[in-house]
Design an enzyme around this catalytic site. Structure first.
Site, PDB file in Angstrom:
ATOM      1  N   ASP A  88       0.596  -1.223   0.160  1.00  0.00           N
ATOM      2  CA  ASP A  88       0.102  -0.511   0.452  1.00  0.00           C
ATOM      3  C   ASP A  88       0.762   1.405   0.152  1.00  0.00           C
ATOM      4  OD1 ASP A  88       0.858  -0.696   2.791  1.00  0.00           O
ATOM      5  OD2 ASP A  88      -0.131   0.573   3.350  1.00  0.00           O
ATOM      6  N   GLU A 150       0.004  -0.768   5.585  1.00  0.00           N
ATOM      7  CA  GLU A 150       1.234  -0.429   6.855  1.00  0.00           C
ATOM      8  C   GLU A 150       0.754   1.298   6.611  1.00  0.00           C
ATOM      9  OE1 GLU A 150       4.662   1.455   8.475  1.00  0.00           O
ATOM     10  OE2 GLU A 150       3.404   2.201   7.016  1.00  0.00           O
TER      11      GLU A 150
END
Ligand code: BES
Ligand code: MN
Ligand code: MN
Length: 442
Positions: A88, A150
């Site tokens: 991400d 994250e």
């Protein structure tokens, strides 16, 4: 040149092409509209790992973003190494300020520009390169774990950890999501700050009022909020919240000139805080206001604003407890609100800091690999940023040795406009990781 170093060089063009394909996917988990892109990103990562020769590759999710787990079993008697990265990325921010389009990877002066080229799709590229350099048969067990949330504080990570504990168990954990001292000098990250944030809302009225009729007698909420936020720092910029933890940073030479160069601090703007730069960045708490909801200027009118809110983000020094720090921040906000205004603090995310005792054979092997790959010894550094999952991993696998490496450098501009990866750093980081896998295999 050792064979392995040459092999990394051979596989690098293909790895770079794969990295570019990943960067074209807008895997911004924080943007609900782009969650399908995060799924596409997980599928792309999983395909790359299968093609690289991992025989057990799966996409897993526990109520959050999709993560990828790939396994190459350990040869008998050999240790297992877990290689972590996240797929991400942060939102791209103001697109008009990017020199080239954020999701179209573009090379300029030896750097690859694009959102996630460094943070942290380069971490994925590093693991792919190291594995491919070993022709898919390193002398250790390798588990690749690529998380998808994250940048949102890894909210489902503890569920992923317990659901897939057996798959993720490892002797050594390599987290390729940190910084380097420079493009020529590697860092071994030995401490990270934790994080705690909250939203503070103040209210003074139950509806807006004509600011001429009532201004000067009743307070508006935005003025109250600004005064409250100002109370978080002393005049010299040190944090004014009581009861926060302070650690001791390693003694490295980090000059004010370098701060100016690395940050683009405008002429005439001074630094804040006290103590050495390393101490302030790595070992002291920091508080930042990262967003405000109030009337935008375009919609402003001569009205006393009844309600306003801000998001306050705090970094927690290694050794401190993020939940206790959030409580201290909340107390401060509740006690410092001026003029009796209503104040509501809504707790947000907490992530624990982490400090590593980087001694012993695994760290010796890592230092050796760094020195060989970079031609320069690694500097033990702290970082001001946070990777909250490290503390969770350490708690889940207390015997595992944790190595925090990375592919960023001082010019990367992670989270900002024009993020970039230095292609030489990618090669050196991949080489170091390939050498480390060989050396951990005995
Ligand atoms: N890669 C960073 C962590 C990092 C930052 C390492 C600076 C080294 C130097 C990571 O992707 C990150 O941005 N973490 C967030 C955590 C948060 C969203 C819970 C951070 O530090 O803000
Ligand atoms: Mn990262
Ligand atoms: Mn990040």
């Amino acid at each position: 040149m050792s064979d392995l170093v040459a092999r990394v060089r051979d596989v690098l063009p293909s790895v770079r092409a794969d990295l570019e394909a990943l960067v074209r996917i807008e895997s911004v988990w924080a943007d609900p509209a782009r969650r399908p892109e995060v799924q596409r990103s997980a599928e792309a990562v999983s395909k790359l790992l299968s093609q690289a020769g991992f025989d057990d590759v799966r996409i897993v999710a526990e109520g959050g973003a999709p993560a990828v787990i790939a396994r190459h079993p350990a040869p008998p008697g050999a240790p297992t190494v877990l290689l972590y990265a996240h797929h991400d990325v942060q939102p791209e921010g103001d697109r008009s300020q990017w020199v080239s389009s954020p999701f179209e990877p573009t090379e300029r002066d030896g750097r690859l520009y694009g959102r996630g080229t460094a943070d942290d799709k380069a971490g994925i590229a590093t693991h792919l390169a190291a594995f491919r350099a070993h022709d898919g048969a390193p002398p250790v067990g390798v588990t690749v774990f690529v998380e998808g949330e994250e940048e949102s504080g890894s909210p489902s990570l503890s569920r992923l950890l317990s659901a897939h504990r057996d798959l993720l168990a490892a002797d050594v954990i390599v987290i390729a999501d940190s910084d380097n001292w420079s493009t020529d000098i590697p860092s071994l990250t030995v401490s990270l700050r934790g994080l705690a944030d909250c939203v503070v809302e103040v209210a003074t009225l139950d509806h807006g009022l004509h600011s001429g009729m009532w201004g000067g007698v009743v307070p508006d909420a935005l003025t109250v909020l600004v005064r409250l936020l100002a109370s978080l720092h002393n005049d010299d910029g040190t944090v004014a919240v009581a009861g926060l933890h302070e650690a001791t940073a390693s003694d490295v030479d980090y000059t004010p000139e370098r701060v100016r160069a690395d940050t683009g601090l405008l002429d005439g703007v001074s630094e804040i805080g006290s103590g050495s730069v390393a101490q302030r960045l790595w070992a002291k708490p920091a508080i930042t206001v990262i967003g405000i909801d109030a009337t935008p200027i375009a919609q402003s009118s001569n009205t006393l604003i009844p309600k306003a809110r801000a998001k306050v983000s705090m970094r927690v020094a290694p050794g401190g407890d993020a939940a206790e720090h959030l409580a201290a921040l909340t107390r401060h906000l509740e006690r410092h609100v001026p003029w009796g205004a209503r104040v509501t603090v809504t707790p947000g995310d907490v992530g624990q800091p982490y400090a590593i005792d980087a001694t012993g054979p695994v760290y010796d092997a890592a230092r050796q690999a760094f020195a060989e790959a970079w031609g320069h010894a690694a500097v033990d550094t702290g970082v001001g940023g946070s990777i909250p999952f490290i503390a969770e991993f350490a708690a889940a696998f207390p015997e595992a040795k944790i190595l925090v490496t990375g592919v960023e450098d001082p010019d990367t501009q992670a989270h900002s406009i024009n993020e970039s990866l230095h292609l030489g750093v990618l090669e050196r980081a991949a080489t170091a990781e390939a050498l480390l896998l060989r050396s951990l295999g005995g």
